[in-house]
Design a protein around this motif. Structure first.
Motif, PDB file in Angstrom:
ATOM      1  N   ALA A 183      28.067  23.297 -24.141  1.00 13.74           N
ATOM      2  CA  ALA A 183      27.725  24.355 -23.176  1.00 13.74           C
ATOM      3  C   ALA A 183      27.053  25.485 -23.934  1.00 13.74           C
ATOM      4  O   ALA A 183      27.636  26.043 -24.875  1.00 13.74           O
ATOM      5  CB  ALA A 183      28.967  24.857 -22.464  1.00 13.74           C
ATOM      6  N   LYS A 204      35.505  27.329 -19.416  1.00 16.58           N
ATOM      7  CA  LYS A 204      36.426  26.368 -18.816  1.00 16.58           C
ATOM      8  C   LYS A 204      35.645  25.188 -18.258  1.00 16.58           C
ATOM      9  O   LYS A 204      34.569  25.360 -17.687  1.00 16.58           O
ATOM     10  CB  LYS A 204      37.228  27.010 -17.675  1.00 16.58           C
ATOM     11  N   VAL A 205      36.214  24.004 -18.406  1.00 19.71           N
ATOM     12  CA  VAL A 205      35.655  22.808 -17.790  1.00 19.71           C
ATOM     13  C   VAL A 205      36.590  22.411 -16.646  1.00 19.71           C
ATOM     14  O   VAL A 205      37.777  22.160 -16.856  1.00 19.71           O
ATOM     15  CB  VAL A 205      35.521  21.656 -18.789  1.00 19.71           C
ATOM     16  N   GLY A 224      36.867  25.214 -23.499  1.00 27.58           N
ATOM     17  CA  GLY A 224      35.784  24.915 -24.419  1.00 27.58           C
ATOM     18  C   GLY A 224      35.605  26.028 -25.430  1.00 27.58           C
ATOM     19  O   GLY A 224      35.759  27.204 -25.090  1.00 27.58           O
ATOM     20  N   VAL A 270      31.304  23.705 -15.324  1.00 25.90           N
ATOM     21  CA  VAL A 270      31.584  24.583 -16.458  1.00 25.90           C
ATOM     22  C   VAL A 270      31.479  26.026 -15.984  1.00 25.90           C
ATOM     23  O   VAL A 270      30.472  26.421 -15.376  1.00 25.90           O
ATOM     24  CB  VAL A 270      30.606  24.317 -17.626  1.00 25.90           C
ATOM     25  N   LYS A 306      32.151  30.297 -16.921  1.00 24.68           N
ATOM     26  CA  LYS A 306      32.373  31.358 -17.910  1.00 24.68           C
ATOM     27  C   LYS A 306      32.024  32.701 -17.268  1.00 24.68           C
ATOM     28  O   LYS A 306      31.038  32.804 -16.531  1.00 24.68           O
ATOM     29  CB  LYS A 306      31.523  31.148 -19.161  1.00 24.68           C
TER      30      LYS A 306
END
Length: 331
Positions: free
Chosen positions: A60, A73-74, A93, A115, A117
């Motif tokens: 990412a 975060k996934v 991550g 994903v 953030k």
């Protein structure tokens, strides 16, 4: 449960779907069993990590700079042909990399990754099949933010401490009491509270579908396009529903009455999702009358419900249109 046997002495007689989990074995999903007095055999397969899991790895990065991202975060979202399930946390991550292990078999064969953030718009994978095996992904996240604005009361004053919720194709809003939003799988996780001036800023989400606001003094639903144009959400006053329950032409005391409605919508893929759902319960008084406060304006179904164990049986239903700030009478 004892050994390889289990018993539920108070199970309802109608068929139900069960999931069975035992250490060292794969979970059995969606098993239809009926309490008919006979013994049921459930067969589970032995868990084999190398065979029963698929490995997901990926990166990412910032879409503009190409630099790896930290602290993201996934999320994993399971998919059925007609329904998208709420996102679940998969793994954190760091240093632009992540690794995730998923079960190769599931009652929901398809999934997608997202994903997330802070300060970025979510990046979403294509729809994936567990039959496709292990995979590697490269996500590029664009800087961005979610919807923001101000909430005002019906009279125009700032609405402090209002719950503001961003509905997505994976999660809407469930109201389970007067001006009370349920916490759990049935309610979106993209939510916030207004400050003392009524202002709010929501997290960014993929496939946003609209904003719902719940406050002690009112309720609102607003499309994202309207929020973007005006920046203001004006609450409607709650409605009120009153009535009396007659069973066999007699006023019925101490009976359970339910008021509720569910609004389902479809996303761009044609999958159905719950946009908003509310359910309020009341008991009739000694004269058979009931009252529901803080009812969202719009369609409302009112019915008597009899509880038998874990099941509910509905009868004497009627549908009414609840007007904001007024009392709707039901008989």
């Amino acid at each position: 449960m004892r050994g390889s046997s289990f018993e539920w002495a108070s199970a309802p007689q109608e068929p139900l779907l069960y999931s069975v989990l035992a250490e060292g074995f794969n979970r059995g999903y969606g098993l239809s069993l009926q309490a008919d007095g006979s013994d049921h055999e459930v067969k589970l397969t032995t868990y084999k990590p190398d065979k029963d899991n698929i490995q997901i790895t990926g990166t990412a990065v910032d879409a503009d700079t190409g630099l790896p991202l930290d602290g993201f975060k996934v999320m994993v979202g399971e998919l059925d042909p007609d329904w998208a399930y709420p996102l679940a946390f998969g793994t954190p991550g760091q240093d632009g990399k992540f690794t995730l292990s998923l079960a190769a078999s599931s009652s929901h064969p398809d999934y997608e990754l997202q994903v997330e953030k802070d300060g970025y718009l979510p990046a979403v994978s294509a729809n994936l099949s567990r039959n496709g095996g292990s995979k590697t992904f490269d996500f590029k996240l664009q800087k961005g933010s979610g919807p923001a604005g101000v909430v005002v009361l019906p009279g125009g004053e700032p609405a402090a401490n209002a719950s503001v919720l961003l509905c997505t194709a994976r999660g809407g809003v469930t109201i389970d009491g007067p001006a009370h939003v349920e916490n759990g799988l049935n309610t979106t996780t993209y939510r916030t509270q207004t400050d003392a001036t009524g202002r709010f800023a929501l997290p960014a989400a993929s496939a946003p579908q609209g904003v719902i606001v719940v406050h002690a003094q009112g309720y609102a639903e607003i499309a994202l396009s309207d929020l973007s144009a005006s920046g203001t959400v004006t609450l409607q006053p709650w409605g009120r529903v009153e009535g009396k329950l007659l069973l066999d032409a007699r006023l019925a005391a101490n009976e359970r009455v339910v008021a509720g409605n569910q609004i389902l919508r479809y996303d761009e893929t044609g999958r159905q999702f719950n946009f908003v759902n509310f359910r309020l319960e009341a008991k009739t008084d000694s004269t058979g009358r009931f009252t529901f406060d803080k009812v969202p304006p719009g369609k409302c179904n009112v019915f008597q419900q009899e509880r038998r164990g874990r099941s509910g049986f509905e009868s004497h239903g009627t549908s009414v249109e609840v007007k904001a700030g007024t009392v709707t009478e039901v008989t």
